[in-house]
Design an enzyme around this catalytic site. Structure first.
Site, short mmCIF file in Angstrom:
data_model
loop_
_atom_site.label_atom_id
_atom_site.label_comp_id
_atom_site.label_asym_id
_atom_site.label_seq_id
_atom_site.Cartn_x
_atom_site.Cartn_y
_atom_site.Cartn_z
N ASP A 1 -86.08 -11.59 -34.96
CA ASP A 1 -84.75 -11.86 -34.40
C ASP A 1 -83.81 -10.78 -34.92
O ASP A 1 -84.07 -10.17 -35.97
CB ASP A 1 -84.29 -13.25 -34.87
N CYS B 1 -84.62 -22.58 -27.03
CA CYS B 1 -84.17 -23.10 -28.33
C CYS B 1 -82.74 -23.64 -28.26
O CYS B 1 -81.96 -23.24 -27.41
CB CYS B 1 -84.26 -21.99 -29.38
O1 LIG Z 1 -79.28 -21.29 -32.33
C1 LIG Z 1 -78.72 -21.53 -33.42
O2 LIG Z 1 -77.60 -22.07 -33.46
C2 LIG Z 1 -79.39 -21.18 -34.70
C3 LIG Z 1 -78.80 -21.56 -35.88
C4 LIG Z 1 -79.41 -21.26 -37.08
C5 LIG Z 1 -80.61 -20.57 -37.11
C6 LIG Z 1 -81.21 -20.18 -35.95
C7 LIG Z 1 -80.63 -20.46 -34.73
N1 LIG Z 1 -81.19 -20.06 -33.54
C8 LIG Z 1 -82.32 -19.19 -33.41
O3 LIG Z 1 -81.89 -17.86 -33.10
C9 LIG Z 1 -82.57 -17.42 -31.95
C10 LIG Z 1 -81.81 -16.35 -31.21
O4 LIG Z 1 -80.67 -16.85 -30.60
P1 LIG Z 1 -79.97 -16.13 -29.37
O5 LIG Z 1 -80.89 -16.25 -28.18
O6 LIG Z 1 -79.72 -14.71 -29.76
O7 LIG Z 1 -78.70 -16.89 -29.18
C11 LIG Z 1 -82.72 -18.73 -31.17
O8 LIG Z 1 -83.56 -18.69 -30.11
C12 LIG Z 1 -83.18 -19.64 -32.27
O9 LIG Z 1 -84.55 -19.49 -32.55
#
Ligand SMILES: O=C(O)c1ccccc1N[C@@H]1O[C@H](COP(=O)(O)O)[C@@H](O)[C@H]1O
Length: 211
Positions: A130, A7
């Site tokens: 998440d 992502c």
């Molecule tokens: O990634 C971003 O900037 C974001 C912004 C707003 C909503 C969701 C976002 N990301 C999502 O969060 C998961 C977890 O992130 P991480 O791996 O802990 O950094 C990411 O994979 C997106 O699905």
């Protein structure tokens, strides 16, 4: 073997690394406060490059219908991920803008948080668990993990993905602890906020595949 979503892709090198490494999904963030936010032009170009090779997901946060329609027109995403405080009604309305379905993200800090899933099962095609964001922080993409054991042995009415603070080094343990069949990563495969590292993407996908 866990399926994976890479992502917050912002450039073609990262997109190609995700495709070459066998990701099922790639995510494009449309949320101006995020360091991974894409302009419409960039979103359209990356979605076009991805088409037919990997399932595309556009990540939005409490988007209104105008924004969802604009995203659908410029990117034609397979999936739309709702990562804000959308209620089940708003979630259902968003379905028309995605080709394949909707992913609804649910913030988790304690076992009781999983109870929210039931309200979204009738309207979302996939759930994402998440870590609950910190006060005042971004709704996602915070490199924060939660206790994966909370998910162990739990069953839901929709397929689900584990997210939050995953890395190439911890994804195998996360899958084993939670029982996840699919995983999602953003910060854990970056060189710096908003810049993906193709080598880390390859490592994450290899680790998820063998998990
Ligand atoms: O990634 C971003 O900037 C974001 C912004 C707003 C909503 C969701 C976002 N990301 C999502 O969060 C998961 C977890 O992130 P991480 O791996 O802990 O950094 C990411 O994979 C997106 O699905």
């Amino acid at each position: 073997m866990a399926e994976a979503k890479i992502c917050g892709i912002t450039d073609a090198r990262a997109l190609d690394a995700a495709i070459d490494g066998g990701a099922r999904f790639v995510g494009f963030v449309v949320y101006p406060k995020s360091p991974r936010h894409l302009s419409r032009d960039k979103l359209a170009a990356l979605a076009e490059r991805a088409r037919g090779q990997v399932e595309t997901v556009v990540v939005t946060v409490d988007a209104d219908e105008e924004l969802l329609a604009a995203v659908a027109a410029c990117a034609g995403p397979d999936w739309i991920q709702l990562h804000g405080s959308e209620n089940p009604g708003k979630t259902a309305q968003a379905r028309q803008y995605a080709q394949r379905g909707l992913i609804k993200a649910i913030g988790v800090a304690r076992p009781e948080d999983l109870a929210q899933a039931a309200a979204f099962e009738p309207v979302a095609d996939m759930l994402m668990f998440d870590a609950k964001p910190p006060p005042g922080g971004l709704p996602g993409g915070n490199a924060l993990a939660f206790d994966w054991q909370i998910l162990a042995g739990r069953r839901f009415g929709r397929p689900w993905m584990l997210s939050g603070g995953l890395t190439p080094a911890n994804v195998a343990e996360a899958v084993s602890a939670s029982g996840a069949a699919a995983v999602d990563v953003s910060s854990g495969v970056e060189a710096s906020a908003g810049l993906k590292d193709p080598l880390k993407i390859a490592e994450f996908l290899a680790a998820a595949r063998s998990a």
